[in-house]
Design an enzyme around this catalytic site. Structure first.
Site, PDB file in Angstrom:
ATOM      1  N   CYS A 114     -39.466  -1.144  -6.232  1.00 31.85           N
ATOM      2  CA  CYS A 114     -39.960  -1.009  -4.845  1.00 31.85           C
ATOM      3  C   CYS A 114     -39.717   0.379  -4.251  1.00 31.85           C
ATOM      4  O   CYS A 114     -40.387   0.770  -3.306  1.00 31.85           O
ATOM      5  CB  CYS A 114     -39.318  -2.076  -3.967  1.00 31.85           C
ATOM      6  SG  CYS A 114     -39.539  -3.728  -4.620  1.00 31.85           S
ATOM      7  N   HIS A 254     -40.017  -0.504   3.279  1.00 32.89           N
ATOM      8  CA  HIS A 254     -40.595  -1.333   2.222  1.00 32.89           C
ATOM      9  C   HIS A 254     -40.737  -2.756   2.767  1.00 32.89           C
ATOM     10  O   HIS A 254     -39.809  -3.284   3.387  1.00 32.89           O
ATOM     11  CB  HIS A 254     -39.687  -1.309   0.990  1.00 32.89           C
ATOM     12  CG  HIS A 254     -40.005  -2.386   0.013  1.00 32.89           C
ATOM     13  ND1 HIS A 254     -41.278  -2.579  -0.461  1.00 32.89           N
ATOM     14  CD2 HIS A 254     -39.238  -3.340  -0.567  1.00 32.89           C
ATOM     15  CE1 HIS A 254     -41.270  -3.597  -1.302  1.00 32.89           C
ATOM     16  NE2 HIS A 254     -40.045  -4.091  -1.376  1.00 32.89           N
ATOM     17  N   ASN A 284     -45.009  -8.826  -0.417  1.00 28.56           N
ATOM     18  CA  ASN A 284     -44.206  -7.751  -1.000  1.00 28.56           C
ATOM     19  C   ASN A 284     -44.924  -7.242  -2.252  1.00 28.56           C
ATOM     20  O   ASN A 284     -45.028  -7.960  -3.246  1.00 28.56           O
ATOM     21  CB  ASN A 284     -42.828  -8.331  -1.338  1.00 28.56           C
ATOM     22  CG  ASN A 284     -41.886  -7.330  -1.974  1.00 28.56           C
ATOM     23  OD1 ASN A 284     -42.311  -6.330  -2.532  1.00 28.56           O
ATOM     24  ND2 ASN A 284     -40.606  -7.618  -1.911  1.00 28.56           N
TER      25      ASN A 284
HETATM   26  C1  LIG Z   1     -35.846 -14.619  -1.385  1.00 33.10           C
HETATM   27  C2  LIG Z   1     -35.541 -14.899   0.071  1.00 33.10           C
HETATM   28  C3  LIG Z   1     -36.814 -14.951   0.865  1.00 33.10           C
HETATM   29  C4  LIG Z   1     -34.876 -16.258   0.165  1.00 33.10           C
HETATM   30  O1  LIG Z   1     -34.547 -16.503   1.520  1.00 33.10           O
HETATM   31  P1  LIG Z   1     -33.075 -16.971   1.915  1.00 33.10           P
HETATM   32  O2  LIG Z   1     -33.099 -17.208   3.345  1.00 33.10           O
HETATM   33  O3  LIG Z   1     -32.120 -15.942   1.392  1.00 33.10           O
HETATM   34  O4  LIG Z   1     -32.951 -18.314   1.162  1.00 33.10           O
HETATM   35  P2  LIG Z   1     -31.770 -18.784   0.189  1.00 33.10           P
HETATM   36  O5  LIG Z   1     -31.958 -18.158  -1.163  1.00 33.10           O
HETATM   37  O6  LIG Z   1     -30.458 -18.615   0.860  1.00 33.10           O
HETATM   38  O7  LIG Z   1     -32.113 -20.314   0.092  1.00 33.10           O
HETATM   39  C5  LIG Z   1     -31.957 -21.193   1.201  1.00 33.10           C
HETATM   40  C6  LIG Z   1     -32.529 -22.532   0.825  1.00 33.10           C
HETATM   41  O8  LIG Z   1     -33.970 -22.407   0.811  1.00 33.10           O
HETATM   42  C7  LIG Z   1     -34.453 -22.863  -0.445  1.00 33.10           C
HETATM   43  N1  LIG Z   1     -35.654 -22.105  -0.755  1.00 33.10           N
HETATM   44  C8  LIG Z   1     -35.773 -20.959  -1.459  1.00 33.10           C
HETATM   45  N2  LIG Z   1     -37.052 -20.596  -1.531  1.00 33.10           N
HETATM   46  C9  LIG Z   1     -37.764 -21.535  -0.874  1.00 33.10           C
HETATM   47  C10 LIG Z   1     -39.130 -21.716  -0.612  1.00 33.10           C
HETATM   48  N3  LIG Z   1     -40.063 -20.863  -1.058  1.00 33.10           N
HETATM   49  N4  LIG Z   1     -39.507 -22.786   0.114  1.00 33.10           N
HETATM   50  C11 LIG Z   1     -38.616 -23.679   0.561  1.00 33.10           C
HETATM   51  N5  LIG Z   1     -37.292 -23.566   0.338  1.00 33.10           N
HETATM   52  C12 LIG Z   1     -36.877 -22.506  -0.374  1.00 33.10           C
HETATM   53  C13 LIG Z   1     -33.324 -22.638  -1.411  1.00 33.10           C
HETATM   54  O9  LIG Z   1     -33.456 -23.445  -2.550  1.00 33.10           O
HETATM   55  C14 LIG Z   1     -32.132 -22.995  -0.569  1.00 33.10           C
HETATM   56  O10 LIG Z   1     -32.005 -24.379  -0.533  1.00 33.10           O
HETATM   57  P3  LIG Z   1     -30.562 -25.082  -0.479  1.00 33.10           P
HETATM   58  O11 LIG Z   1     -29.934 -24.600   0.799  1.00 33.10           O
HETATM   59  O12 LIG Z   1     -30.903 -26.526  -0.488  1.00 33.10           O
HETATM   60  O13 LIG Z   1     -29.841 -24.599  -1.696  1.00 33.10           O
HETATM   61  C15 LIG Z   1     -34.608 -13.810   0.644  1.00 33.10           C
HETATM   62  O14 LIG Z   1     -33.327 -13.967   0.090  1.00 33.10           O
HETATM   63  C16 LIG Z   1     -35.049 -12.406   0.386  1.00 33.10           C
HETATM   64  O15 LIG Z   1     -36.065 -11.954   0.856  1.00 33.10           O
HETATM   65  N6  LIG Z   1     -34.207 -11.636  -0.333  1.00 33.10           N
HETATM   66  C17 LIG Z   1     -34.344 -10.210  -0.518  1.00 33.10           C
HETATM   67  C18 LIG Z   1     -35.284  -9.904  -1.602  1.00 33.10           C
HETATM   68  C19 LIG Z   1     -35.264  -8.420  -1.856  1.00 33.10           C
HETATM   69  O16 LIG Z   1     -34.936  -7.616  -1.015  1.00 33.10           O
HETATM   70  N7  LIG Z   1     -35.604  -8.024  -3.066  1.00 33.10           N
HETATM   71  C20 LIG Z   1     -35.546  -6.628  -3.428  1.00 33.10           C
HETATM   72  C21 LIG Z   1     -36.751  -5.908  -2.970  1.00 33.10           C
HETATM   73  S1  LIG Z   1     -38.185  -6.579  -3.660  1.00 33.10           S
END
Ligand SMILES: CC(C)(COP(=O)(O)OP(=O)(O)OC[C@H]1O[C@@H](n2cnc3c(N)ncnc32)[C@H](O)[C@@H]1OP(=O)(O)O)[C@@H](O)C(=O)NCCC(=O)NCCS
Length: 327
Positions: A114, A254, A284
């Site tokens: 990214c 980004h 993204n």
């Molecule tokens: C990936 C991302 C959207 C997930 O969001 P989050 O709020 O962190 O979610 P979590 O991983 O803590 O998961 C929370 C819950 O939602 C669930 N969940 C994850 N993806 C889901 C989806 N698409 N739909 C529904 N539930 C989802 C998880 O399983 C978890 O469930 P649980 O509490 O029962 O275990 C977020 O972490 C993110 O954007 N991370 C940064 C990514 C990044 O910067 N990458 C580098 C640059 S590309």
């Protein structure tokens, strides 16, 4: 007068097919509400089978060259930032150079995920500043849909396809790149990676059966590192150029997650109306994310001559960086 390096033209290209949150609801256990609230994304683009990273890049590059008022023959260097190349060998940059009809100039791929467009801009700037090259084409191009597991709800809701290009060349001060800062920390390499298909785990029936060719992400762990890194590196370029957050006219982070954008903006103290976001429409797109934003801002008139623009990115590697420039 001291010479400066800036952007002479931009162009972008998105696949036509739109993949909405409602489409994804039918594919994995997710909901439009969850995706919207947790990421800010409503839809993303998905390339058609005949489209490749290089074919879309050529289309975006032609638009950037046209805006810059130069021809492919005027290019001295082509840098393609991608982690989703057409094929492992040769470089996607070589294919783009061939299909653009550029002369036999230097062309190579750059893998910084990214952050790749900012890495590419910074490399281009050095070559132009030291007099080796005059016109450098920097492309951020990703067809992440080819590497996304549409059974993995943590990644398939985030990533989308898109391509954008910029022609860098000499500009008249005060326009131009004012400061840049780039970093990589390999300790977090396995927080965001594609485990199979390379020399560590060559393609086999077994790697395909376990889905080793798909993107794996520890999103939650990356979230905090992303916010902290983009804040720190943004501060560093502002310090280098002796600029305060309230002087920034346009902040282009980004487009990883709208909550990351909002957290970085708030920590930096940049006003909400200075931030550009298209994540709701595009998702993204890794290294294409910042140049797509730039192209939209240029073509819509949001970016005007003399504006101070701050760009920052974070991605797999992990890599992060920022570029501050005057348009
Ligand atoms: C990936 C991302 C959207 C997930 O969001 P989050 O709020 O962190 O979610 P979590 O991983 O803590 O998961 C929370 C819950 O939602 C669930 N969940 C994850 N993806 C889901 C989806 N698409 N739909 C529904 N539930 C989802 C998880 O399983 C978890 O469930 P649980 O509490 O029962 O275990 C977020 O972490 C993110 O954007 N991370 C940064 C990514 C990044 O910067 N990458 C580098 C640059 S590309």
């Amino acid at each position: 007068m001291e010479s400066a390096v800036g952007i002479l033209g931009t162009g972008s290209e998105l696949p036509e097919k739109v993949l909405t949150n409602f489409d994804l609801e039918k594919m994995v256990d997710t909901s439009d509400q969850w995706i919207t609230e947790r990421t800010g994304i409503k839809e993303r683009r998905q390339a058609a089978p005949h489209e490749t990273t290089s074919t879309l890049s050529v289309m975006a590059s032609r638009k950037a060259l046209e805006m810059a008022g130069i021809t492919p023959q005027d290019l001295d260097l082509v840098i393609c930032s991608t982690i989703s190349p057409d094929m492992p060998l040769p470089s996607t940059a070589a294919l783009i150079q061939r299909d653009l009809g550029a002369r036999a100039c230097c062309a190579f791929d750059l893998a910084a995920a990214c952050s790749g467009f900012l890495f590419g801009m910074t490399v281009a700037e050095k070559f132009i500043r030291n007099g080796d090259y005059k016109h450098v084409l920097v492309i951020g191009a990703e067809l992440l849909s080819r590497y996304v597991d549409y059974k993995d709800r943590e990644t398939c809701v985030i990533f989308g396809d898109g391509v954008a290009a910029a022609v860098l060349g000499p500009v008249t001060p005060p326009s131009g790149i004012l400061a840049s800062d780039l970093h990589t920390e390999g300790l977090y390499a396995e927080h965001l990676y594609i485990p199979a298909g390379g020399t560590a785990s060559p393609a086999s029936y077994e790697t395909i059966a376990r889905g080793g060719h798909y993107i794996k992400m520890r999103g939650n762990e990356l979230f905090k590192v992303a916010v902290r890194s983009m804040e720190e590196v943004s501060r560093r370029v502002m310090e280098k150029a002796q600029v305060c957050p309230n002087q920034i006219d346009l902040f282009v982070p980004h487009q990883a997650n709208q909550r990351i954008t909002e957290a970085v903006r708030e920590r930096l103290g940049v006003a909400p109306e200075k931030v550009y976001s298209n994540i709701n429409r595009i998702g993204n797109t890794s290294s294409a994310s910042i140049p797509i934003c730039l192209d939209e801002c240029v073509r819509s008139g949001r970016l005007k001559k003399g504006d101070l623009i701050l760009m920052t990115a974070f991605g797999a590697g992990v890599t992060w960086g920022a570029v501050l420039m005057r348009w």
